[in-house]
Design a protein around this motif. Structure first.
Motif, PDB file in Angstrom:
ATOM      1  N   UNK A 163      -8.004   7.379 -21.636  1.00 23.26           N
ATOM      2  CA  UNK A 163      -6.742   6.966 -21.022  1.00 23.26           C
ATOM      3  C   UNK A 163      -6.903   5.543 -20.497  1.00 23.26           C
ATOM      4  N   UNK A 164      -5.807   4.775 -20.440  1.00 24.82           N
ATOM      5  CA  UNK A 164      -5.908   3.442 -19.863  1.00 24.82           C
ATOM      6  C   UNK A 164      -6.094   3.504 -18.346  1.00 24.82           C
ATOM      7  N   UNK A 165      -6.781   2.512 -17.807  1.00 24.60           N
ATOM      8  CA  UNK A 165      -7.058   2.484 -16.370  1.00 24.60           C
ATOM      9  C   UNK A 165      -6.547   1.177 -15.782  1.00 24.60           C
ATOM     10  N   UNK A 166      -5.843   1.291 -14.676  1.00 26.29           N
ATOM     11  CA  UNK A 166      -5.417   0.116 -13.942  1.00 26.29           C
ATOM     12  C   UNK A 166      -6.314  -0.040 -12.720  1.00 26.29           C
ATOM     13  N   UNK A 167      -6.886  -1.219 -12.573  1.00 27.61           N
ATOM     14  CA  UNK A 167      -7.745  -1.514 -11.436  1.00 27.61           C
ATOM     15  C   UNK A 167      -6.930  -2.420 -10.511  1.00 27.61           C
ATOM     16  N   UNK A 168      -6.484  -1.859  -9.390  1.00 29.32           N
ATOM     17  CA  UNK A 168      -5.482  -2.540  -8.555  1.00 29.32           C
ATOM     18  C   UNK A 168      -6.116  -3.203  -7.340  1.00 29.32           C
ATOM     19  N   UNK A 169      -5.719  -4.434  -7.085  1.00 26.87           N
ATOM     20  CA  UNK A 169      -6.174  -5.121  -5.883  1.00 26.87           C
ATOM     21  C   UNK A 169      -4.979  -5.849  -5.263  1.00 26.87           C
ATOM     22  N   UNK A 170      -4.979  -5.969  -3.950  1.00 25.62           N
ATOM     23  CA  UNK A 170      -3.799  -6.480  -3.263  1.00 25.62           C
ATOM     24  C   UNK A 170      -3.597  -7.972  -3.513  1.00 25.62           C
ATOM     25  N   UNK A 171      -2.417  -8.301  -4.041  1.00 23.12           N
ATOM     26  CA  UNK A 171      -2.086  -9.678  -4.385  1.00 23.12           C
ATOM     27  C   UNK A 171      -2.083 -10.592  -3.171  1.00 23.12           C
ATOM     28  N   UNK A 172      -2.650 -11.765  -3.332  1.00 27.01           N
ATOM     29  CA  UNK A 172      -2.743 -12.808  -2.309  1.00 27.01           C
ATOM     30  C   UNK A 172      -3.599 -12.403  -1.120  1.00 27.01           C
ATOM     31  N   UNK A 173      -3.965 -11.118  -1.017  1.00 22.25           N
ATOM     32  CA  UNK A 173      -4.863 -10.734   0.072  1.00 22.25           C
ATOM     33  C   UNK A 173      -6.247 -10.591  -0.554  1.00 22.25           C
ATOM     34  N   UNK A 174      -6.461  -9.524  -1.293  1.00 21.45           N
ATOM     35  CA  UNK A 174      -7.761  -9.365  -1.943  1.00 21.45           C
ATOM     36  C   UNK A 174      -7.924 -10.372  -3.088  1.00 21.45           C
ATOM     37  N   UNK A 175      -6.852 -10.679  -3.795  1.00 23.13           N
ATOM     38  CA  UNK A 175      -6.984 -11.585  -4.947  1.00 23.13           C
ATOM     39  C   UNK A 175      -7.369 -13.000  -4.533  1.00 23.13           C
ATOM     40  N   UNK A 176      -6.832 -13.489  -3.414  1.00 20.04           N
ATOM     41  CA  UNK A 176      -6.972 -14.903  -3.074  1.00 20.04           C
ATOM     42  C   UNK A 176      -7.875 -15.173  -1.877  1.00 20.04           C
ATOM     43  N   UNK A 177      -8.259 -14.132  -1.136  1.00 22.06           N
ATOM     44  CA  UNK A 177      -9.133 -14.376   0.012  1.00 22.06           C
ATOM     45  C   UNK A 177     -10.568 -14.495  -0.461  1.00 22.06           C
TER      46      UNK A 177
END
Lengths: 395, 184
Positions: A163-177
């Motif tokens: 199955x496909x998996x989405x690995x989610x991270x919080x935009x501008x918080x986890x992504x950019x910090x």
């Protein structure tokens, strides 16, 4: 044991690094906003010859996921990343990827959907995609985003899952910090994810197969959907097994939920994503002052860890669920609906209050979390719980 | 924990510098380091803020800094549109890039203010992009001088890591000059 290097980097940077180490055969991406710098940094790896991936630039997110579907069906290991409106535009293909049982791994920077226009963090995009059939892992930190990306490959490609998996991270918080992250050496990651052997490759000319063909009236559509349900149920064991194996390798714990202070907690907050850090920080302070508070962080939303949640929250006096997404017209936000449903079969009824917070990047100040714990301790002491959900911190 | 809030304008590089500062802090031995940008309208010249935190323990707070120990103001025109002293902790410091005397700055008299001609340092080192001096890396030298939270050496190493060798040398020189001209 792997060699691990500690670096200061953003979530996007370490997800791109993890993807390079997992060495996908194909990445397809639409490289302008609302895309992430994950695919930008990955493109640089390709340009410098640091990974040998066929990098396809396409004309939209709809095409990006279409290209991923085609490449994955052909038999390639495929990864990509998206965010917000981009994920929304992929809508059709998200279902197709899951229905065709293609082990695509995609990072999603969790961001708000229009209208009104907003580019910041909430879970409206990913929660809207929660019934597309994808497995969904959530990261609190850049470290977890790195780890989840690597684990996603093994989970997706496991032959009992596919199955496909989405690995989610919080935009501008986890992504950019910028955050402190331990990154493993290339050989250890390559060894952990292993070589990909597709189960039903279209380009396997010796064993011709067809994917996603017509299964209408009288056809097996219904049974295909049942098979998807069975596969995502089987993924629970695979997620835990892969997590345990990765923990051994990395020295970092993994669970579908992560608990803090729950041994003797009387009240608890259930949270998903980066806000777990703020919640734990506040909880630690309250613990030091003698309050019996706990934190339950959800690290895997699909499949949802019902049994784990029911056990962790059993016997509490009050529970708050923090939802960073709306489900308009429902009893509460998506996480609340799952958590309260998980508690239904518990013998004792626990009051559960839903707090919608942080929509469109609205800042999650520590005082807001303190106010939630205050509400919970009041309810535990006999004060009547609020009727309906609470909009936390809205003007 | 030390909390730093940046005031800059879109295009001035405050977000980039908040990250370089985090990298420098990491190199200066702080084990908990985070830098959280705050993106608004993506428009050149719009006032923006960014946050950097450093601690001896890992940091898990990712909200914006509202009660800073250190405030960094990239140019004094921002004093007319932002309130740098807002939420400043007792004993905190405001670092301003300006050539004006302290008394002329619209910051309450009881606040510790450190000024430096950071623009002059950037110009002297030739850190000019599109005809405009870029002060974001130079002011890292002033932060090192005014707060002692990071060493000048760690700032130089972090800048060297963030740019190709040629531009890195100029940016390092700018940070050195700003370090020297900061009246801490």
């Amino acid at each position: 044991m792997p060699t691990q290097k500690t670096i200061a980097a953003t979530g996007n940077t370490v997800v791109a690094e993890a993807m390079r180490q997992c060495a996908p055969d194909v990445m397809a991406a639409y490289p302008i906003t609302p895309q992430t710098t994950i695919v930008e940094e990955f493109a640089a790896f390709v340009a410098k010859g640091r990974v040998h991936t066929e990098y396809i630039t396409v004309e939209s997110e709809h095409s990006a996921m279409s290209a991923c579907v085609g490449a994955s069906a052909a038999g390639a290991r495929v990864m990509t990343a998206t965010s917000s409106q981009g994920l929304a535009l992929m809508w059709e293909e998200l279902h197709i990827a899951a229905g065709m049982r293609l082990p695509i791994v995609m990072a999603n920077a969790n961001r708000a959907l229009s209208a009104p226009i907003n580019i910041h963090c909430d879970h409206g995009d990913i929660m809207g995609a929660r019934d597309t059939g994808w497995i969904a892992l959530f990261a609190e930190t850049a470290q977890e985003a790195y780890d989840n990306t690597i684990m996603s490959v093994r989970i997706a490609e496991n032959e009992s899952v596919l199955l496909p998996v989405m690995s989610c991270l919080d935009g501008f918080i986890t992504t950019h910090s910028i955050d402190r992250v331990q990154v493993m050496d290339d050989e250890s990651v390559a060894g952990f994810v292993g070589e990909y052997t597709p189960a039903n490759a279209l380009l396997d000319l010796e064993n011709p197969v067809t994917h996603g063909s017509f299964a209408g009236l009288g056809g097996p559509y219904f049974e295909f959907k049942k098979a998807q349900r069975e596969a995502i149920e089987r993924s629970r064991k695979v997620i835990n097994d892969v997590g345990a194996e990765f923990s051994e390798l990395s020295g970092r714990p993994f669970g579908m939920i992560e608990t803090w202070g729950m041994e003797d907690a009387e009240v608890a907050i259930v949270v998903i994503g980066s806000t777990a850090g703020n919640v734990r920080h506040v909880a630690r302070g309250l613990r030091d002052a003698g309050a019996k508070v706990g934190v339950v962080k959800v690290r895997c939303f699909r499949p949802f860890p019902f049994a784990e949640i029911a056990e962790a929250l059993a016997g509490l006096k009050a529970v708050a669920v923090l939802d960073r997404a709306e489900s308009f017209g429902a009893e509460g936000g998506p996480l609340f609906l799952e958590v309260r449903s998980a508690l239904y079969d518990n013998a004792e009824r626990v009051p559960v209050i839903d707090y919608i917070y942080g929509l469109g990047g609205s800042d999650v100040k520590l005082e807001l979390i303190e106010s939630v714990y205050k509400d919970l301790s009041d309810i535990a002491a006999g004060v009547e719980a609020p009727a309906g959900l609470v909009y936390l911190g809205s003007r | 924990m030390h909390e730093i809030r940046w005031h800059g304008r879109g295009g001035q590089g405050a977000v980039t510098s908040s990250k370089i500062l985090a990298e420098a802090a990491f190199r200066s031995g702080w084990s908990g380091v985070t830098a959280a940008p705050s993106f608004g309208a993506e428009r050149r010249g719009a006032p923006i803020t960014a946050s950097t935190r450093m601690d001896r323990e890992p940091i898990r707070i990712l909200s914006q800094v509202t009660t800073p120990d250190v405030v960094v103001v990239l140019d004094d025109s921002l004093l007319a549109v932002a309130n740098p002293a807002a939420g400043l902790k007792p004993g905190g410091v405001v670092i301003v890039n300006t050539v004006r005397p302290r008394a002329e700055l619209a910051i309450p008299a009881d606040v510790r203010v450190v000024t430096a001609d950071v623009t002059g340092s950037a110009l002297a080192a030739g850190v000019v992009v599109g005809g405009q001096p870029m002060v974001n890396t130079a002011i890292l030298g002033s932060i090192a001088a005014a707060t002692k939270l990071v060493t000048l050496e760690s700032v130089e190493a972090a800048i060297a890591d963030a740019f190709p060798p040629g531009p890195a040398a100029k940016n390092i020189e700018a940070a050195r000059l700003a370090f020297q001209c900061t009246n801490a």
